[in-house]
Design a protein around this motif. Structure first.
Motif, short mmCIF file in Angstrom:
data_model
loop_
_atom_site.label_atom_id
_atom_site.label_comp_id
_atom_site.label_asym_id
_atom_site.label_seq_id
_atom_site.Cartn_x
_atom_site.Cartn_y
_atom_site.Cartn_z
N ASN A 57 0.83 -1.19 0.00
CA ASN A 57 0.00 0.00 0.00
C ASN A 57 0.87 1.25 0.00
O ASN A 57 1.76 1.39 0.84
N ARG A 58 0.64 2.12 -0.98
CA ARG A 58 1.31 3.43 -1.01
C ARG A 58 0.58 4.34 -0.06
O ARG A 58 -0.36 5.03 -0.43
N VAL A 68 8.85 4.99 -1.09
CA VAL A 68 9.26 6.07 -1.97
C VAL A 68 9.46 7.37 -1.19
O VAL A 68 9.95 8.36 -1.71
N ALA A 69 9.09 7.35 0.09
CA ALA A 69 9.25 8.52 0.96
C ALA A 69 9.77 8.03 2.31
O ALA A 69 9.88 6.83 2.57
N GLY A 70 10.07 8.98 3.18
CA GLY A 70 10.52 8.63 4.52
C GLY A 70 11.98 8.25 4.56
O GLY A 70 12.72 8.39 3.58
N ASP A 71 12.41 7.74 5.72
CA ASP A 71 13.82 7.40 5.91
C ASP A 71 14.00 6.01 6.51
O ASP A 71 14.98 5.74 7.19
N ALA A 72 13.04 5.10 6.25
CA ALA A 72 13.12 3.75 6.82
C ALA A 72 14.05 2.84 6.03
O ALA A 72 14.32 1.72 6.46
N GLY A 73 14.50 3.26 4.85
CA GLY A 73 15.47 2.49 4.08
C GLY A 73 14.86 1.31 3.36
O GLY A 73 13.67 1.28 3.04
N THR A 126 11.90 2.74 -5.52
CA THR A 126 10.56 2.51 -6.05
C THR A 126 10.39 1.14 -6.70
O THR A 126 9.27 0.73 -6.97
N SER A 127 11.49 0.41 -6.98
CA SER A 127 11.36 -0.89 -7.62
C SER A 127 12.62 -1.70 -7.38
O SER A 127 13.69 -1.16 -7.08
N PHE A 128 12.50 -3.03 -7.56
CA PHE A 128 13.61 -3.94 -7.40
C PHE A 128 13.59 -5.00 -8.49
O PHE A 128 12.52 -5.40 -8.96
N VAL A 129 14.78 -5.47 -8.87
CA VAL A 129 14.94 -6.64 -9.73
C VAL A 129 15.80 -7.63 -8.99
O VAL A 129 16.90 -7.30 -8.55
N TRP A 130 15.27 -8.84 -8.80
CA TRP A 130 16.00 -9.86 -8.04
C TRP A 130 16.67 -10.80 -9.03
O TRP A 130 16.01 -11.43 -9.84
N LEU A 131 18.00 -10.94 -8.93
CA LEU A 131 18.76 -11.83 -9.81
C LEU A 131 19.14 -13.07 -9.03
O LEU A 131 19.96 -13.02 -8.10
N ASP A 132 18.52 -14.21 -9.37
CA ASP A 132 18.82 -15.48 -8.70
C ASP A 132 20.06 -16.12 -9.30
O ASP A 132 20.35 -15.95 -10.47
N GLN A 135 4.92 4.62 2.07
CA GLN A 135 4.52 4.57 0.66
C GLN A 135 5.29 3.50 -0.11
O GLN A 135 6.10 3.80 -0.98
N ILE A 136 5.04 2.24 0.23
CA ILE A 136 5.69 1.13 -0.49
C ILE A 136 5.14 1.08 -1.90
O ILE A 136 3.99 0.76 -2.11
N ARG A 137 5.98 1.37 -2.88
CA ARG A 137 5.57 1.24 -4.28
C ARG A 137 6.05 -0.08 -4.86
O ARG A 137 5.33 -0.77 -5.56
N GLY A 138 7.32 -0.40 -4.61
CA GLY A 138 7.88 -1.59 -5.21
C GLY A 138 8.33 -2.58 -4.15
O GLY A 138 8.86 -2.21 -3.11
N MET A 139 8.12 -3.86 -4.41
CA MET A 139 8.67 -4.93 -3.59
C MET A 139 8.84 -6.13 -4.51
O MET A 139 8.23 -6.21 -5.57
N GLN A 140 9.71 -7.05 -4.12
CA GLN A 140 9.99 -8.18 -4.98
C GLN A 140 10.32 -9.41 -4.15
O GLN A 140 10.96 -9.31 -3.10
N LEU A 141 9.89 -10.58 -4.64
CA LEU A 141 10.21 -11.86 -4.03
C LEU A 141 11.48 -12.40 -4.63
O LEU A 141 11.77 -12.20 -5.82
#
Length: 232
Positions: free
Chosen positions: A148-149, A195-200, A226-232, A176-182
């Motif tokens: 949820n953003r 996308v905001a704040g300082d929680a890292g 805002t986004s992630f790409v996971w390389l296995d 404001q979580i925009r991107g997450m990845q498994l």
């Protein structure tokens, strides 16, 4: 996808998959206010169906799947013959059969609000990301995870089989979580940032067979993503 101009690109790779081809044609979505995100159109309340039209990189709109008025479809996921749509403006997750091409829609099988209980006054809510995790050796059931953003900063989990149902809300501390990845051999980890704040950036691990998440670690050196790409 270009949010403001209402168009987008599908860029093919060349003979070397590490190099992009220079041959591609922009796709323009015919709506007064389109705001395309991942082939859905938040402003037009529809999901666009695209087909390749000749050479790689040339695509055209084949049709559309209409969504509830004012819902603002943002991101989608498919599983078998099912379409799962996360609606930004309505803060809902819906499930429906993928209708035959090119146009049309199907009745909603499920329509869940993803708003958590006990929202503080003035909390801004807007659905953002959807992920599907299939069953594996350590995770015997498939699950859907949505973010949820918002300034309320919660993640949600849905069980897929035998029916779609809400399982749990997880507080992440992100803004404001925009991107997450498994990622991981069995998609056992989930990386996310706001996308905001300082929680890292935080790393979560799926537990209870996928029905819950626990915080593993965080990195404050990267405040927002805002986004992630996971390389296995």
């Amino acid at each position: 996808m270009n949010y403001d101009s209402g168009n987008g690109l599908i860029v093919p790779t060349g003979e070397d998959p590490l190099e992009f081809s220079t041959s591609f044609t922009p796709i323009t979505f015919p709506a007064p206010v389109s705001h395309p995100t991942w082939y859905s159109s938040r402003g037009a309340d529809r999901i666009w169906r695209l087909v390749e039209d000749g050479a790689p990189g040339t695509w055209r709109i084949q049709g559309q799947i209409n969504q509830p008025l004012g819902s603002g479809p943002r991101h989608i996921a498919t599983r078998g013959n099912m379409l799962y749509t996360l609606h930004e403006l309505a803060s809902t997750l819906t499930q429906q059969l993928i209708p035959p091409a090119p146009n049309g829609t199907t009745p909603l099988i499920a329509n869940f609000s993803i708003l958590p209980p006990g929202l503080p006054e003035g909390a801004a809510m807007a659905a953002a990301e959807i992920l599907v995790a299939e069953a594996s050796l350590d995770f015997p059931a498939p699950y859907i995870y949505v973010s949820n953003r918002s300034t309320w900063r919660r993640d949600r989990h849905f069980q897929v089989e035998p029916e779609l149902k809400l399982l749990k809300y997880v507080y992440t501390g992100l803004d404001q979580i925009r991107g997450m990845q498994l990622g991981g051999p069995q998609k056992e980890f989930l990386i996310a940032s706001g996308v905001a704040g300082d929680a890292g950036v935080i790393m979560l691990r799926r537990t209870e067979g996928g029905a819950d998440l626990e915080l593993l670690t965080g990195n404050l050196d990267v405040p927002t993503r805002t986004s992630f790409v996971w390389l296995d």
